[in-house]
Scaffold this active site. Sequence first.
Site, short mmCIF file in Angstrom:
data_model
loop_
_atom_site.label_atom_id
_atom_site.label_comp_id
_atom_site.label_asym_id
_atom_site.label_seq_id
_atom_site.Cartn_x
_atom_site.Cartn_y
_atom_site.Cartn_z
N GLY A 1 -4.50 3.27 -8.30
CA GLY A 1 -4.54 3.64 -10.22
C GLY A 1 -3.68 4.94 -10.20
O GLY A 1 -3.91 5.44 -11.40
N ASP B 1 1.01 -1.26 0.06
CA ASP B 1 -0.20 0.21 0.10
C ASP B 1 0.84 1.31 -0.11
O ASP B 1 1.56 1.30 1.07
CB ASP B 1 -0.94 -0.11 1.25
N ASP C 1 -9.87 3.45 -1.53
CA ASP C 1 -10.86 2.62 -0.48
C ASP C 1 -12.34 2.72 -0.91
O ASP C 1 -12.73 3.69 -1.52
CB ASP C 1 -10.51 2.90 0.71
#
Length: 699
Positions: A483, A427, A504
Amino acid sequence: MSFVRMDRAAWRKRATLLTGLAFGAALTAAGDVRYVDALDLSGSYNGRGDRTGVRQAVGGTPLTVAEKVFARGIGTRAEGAVGFRLDGRATAFEARVGVDDCARGLKRGSRQVQMVFRVWADGKVVWRSPSLREGMRPVEVRVGLAGVRELVLETSSDAPWVAFDAAYGDWLDARITCPDDAHIGPIAGPEAMRQLGILTPPEKPEPQINGADIWGVRPGRPVVFRVATSGERPLRFTAKNLPDGVTLDAEKGILRGTAPTQEGDYDIEVTAENAKGRATRTIRLAVGATIALTPPMGWNSWNIWGSRFTGEHAREAARALDATGLGDHGWAYVNLDDFWEMNNAPQNKDRPELRGPARDAEGRILPNPSFPDMKGLTDDIHALGFRAGLYSSPGPTTCGGCEGSYGHELQDAAQWADWGFDYVKYDWCSYDEVVADERGGLPWHIGDWRDERGESKRRPYRLMRDCLRRQNRDILYSFCQYGMGHAEEWARETGANAWRVWEDMKDSWPWMWRSIESRLGAGNYWKWSGPGCWIDLDMMIVGDQRSCGFTHPTFLTPNEQYTHVSLWCMLGSPLLIGCDLTKLDAFTRSLLVNDEVLAVSQDRLGKIARRIRRTDAEEVWARPLSGGFTAVALVNKYPFAREITVTFAELGLGDGERWVKDLWRQKCEGRHAVAYTALVPPHATKLVKTRAVDCPKCD
């Protein structure tokens, strides 16, 4: 800031304009004015099952927006709608809309309420408000209705990270102008607003082998593959053509061992037998450079546990994946999201057990005390035939402030492999601080940095790819960088087995659609996703969720959950359950054990769906499947039930007759000529598969 004021002013001006219908004298023509609060509102519904407020807000308080009280109007709650059938002689609809002041006292946490109001006329959105927040003055609505037969007033939450649990919106002074004798009635009846119940048929007592029939593994790497099989226990498993180094557990149906060093396809014939019958299936062990030949299926801790996650939660999830039978339908990963690590961030002072050294003297990462034996945890997960995953960040800390991998990438990859993990979610989080330092202290958002095609976006992911591939274990590599930087262009070559297309997602219908559309645009996914590298629409939002500061059953309606699962399967997204598996209710379980639906996700052809049609009210998606089948999703985005028709020519399948099967009901619907039509409930999806010849098991 002046930019915000100008943007809001522009939206207000735009919101007062009529879009798509005749306007002008119609709004001021003589005729009867019918206030909506005096009409039959039986054709209405609201989020969480609330009743529409008549001359009051939902909950009974006076209609109040920006501290002004209104005598006339209706109170609604997102996601909600009020529908009317007209006779075509109404001329105008007028109102003011805004977020009711009661939202301030009802929301949980500090997030603002943010809403959008829409007016639909005959299945098209003809007016949309700007995004309205609590405390903002109401916005005027003026819409011409000449010839309109169906009018719908929709209330919706808007934007991510807002308090959609308290999205109370008012249609103030709402009225319809029409002749004195014009007919205005509700869109009513059980079909118009029907919520679907359990559609998945009961499981059969005979053995049925489910899930993916192909598994990718690199040469000489460990093999853990549970042959997902439903049916009465006990079951007995046998196999033919097992490659050297791989064995089958006869009682549990688990393939274990080490993959051959020689690349190639190894077809293993597996038979499952019980007192009711037997089933045989060929499972391909594809030994080569590519793993994740189908999207991963499993469970992730974040949506339900977040920062409260513990090692016992992980063990409970693994046991529940087995006990609930989900493992018999292909669910295989148990993934530890953030907060397995130590955390010394200031915002976590209330968790003293997480504070302390994050690494040992040699720099090896340390789990927090609730995870005392990581190797023992993965061993227990593997013993059930499942695989284990965890989470980290390329930055100094994770999104939750836990220890990240920056500066320790190779050490961490080696530690994860030594512990026995099979999956890592990586992440972005605090890596923006690293890039900001490189940019001389400029924040990451300066210059629309998220959308730049830059080496800084891919560099940390390429580095971890190289570190993972140095390990003697396959670790599925999942990018979570939202993205940014046109990741679709470089995710595969940078090693991604899955890559997030947006931020999210939480359990909200509008938020779900934002995730589906993402930065890339849902119509483009098919160009970039397939075996070995899948788009990731984020974790699933069925069952109990923790959002808006509290734990609750998902805010998606049953119909919306059918759309959610259907599209995640059609689009080839990883399927990662986010609820508490120890409290799995019957409806949620039924969504997760429908083998006909899950087979769309796990189809070995690996070609994901394309969007064939997109309007305000509906979408049609088509996905080619093995065996000459095509899966088709008819998605109803309209607030009420809608008949959707698609021609086979539109799907690129020609004009002849085709056999159609309803996948959720697992029921044959026979042969259809030229086109297929279905009545689809509001916000639901009809998922079918079709081909030109009859199914050999057509019932």
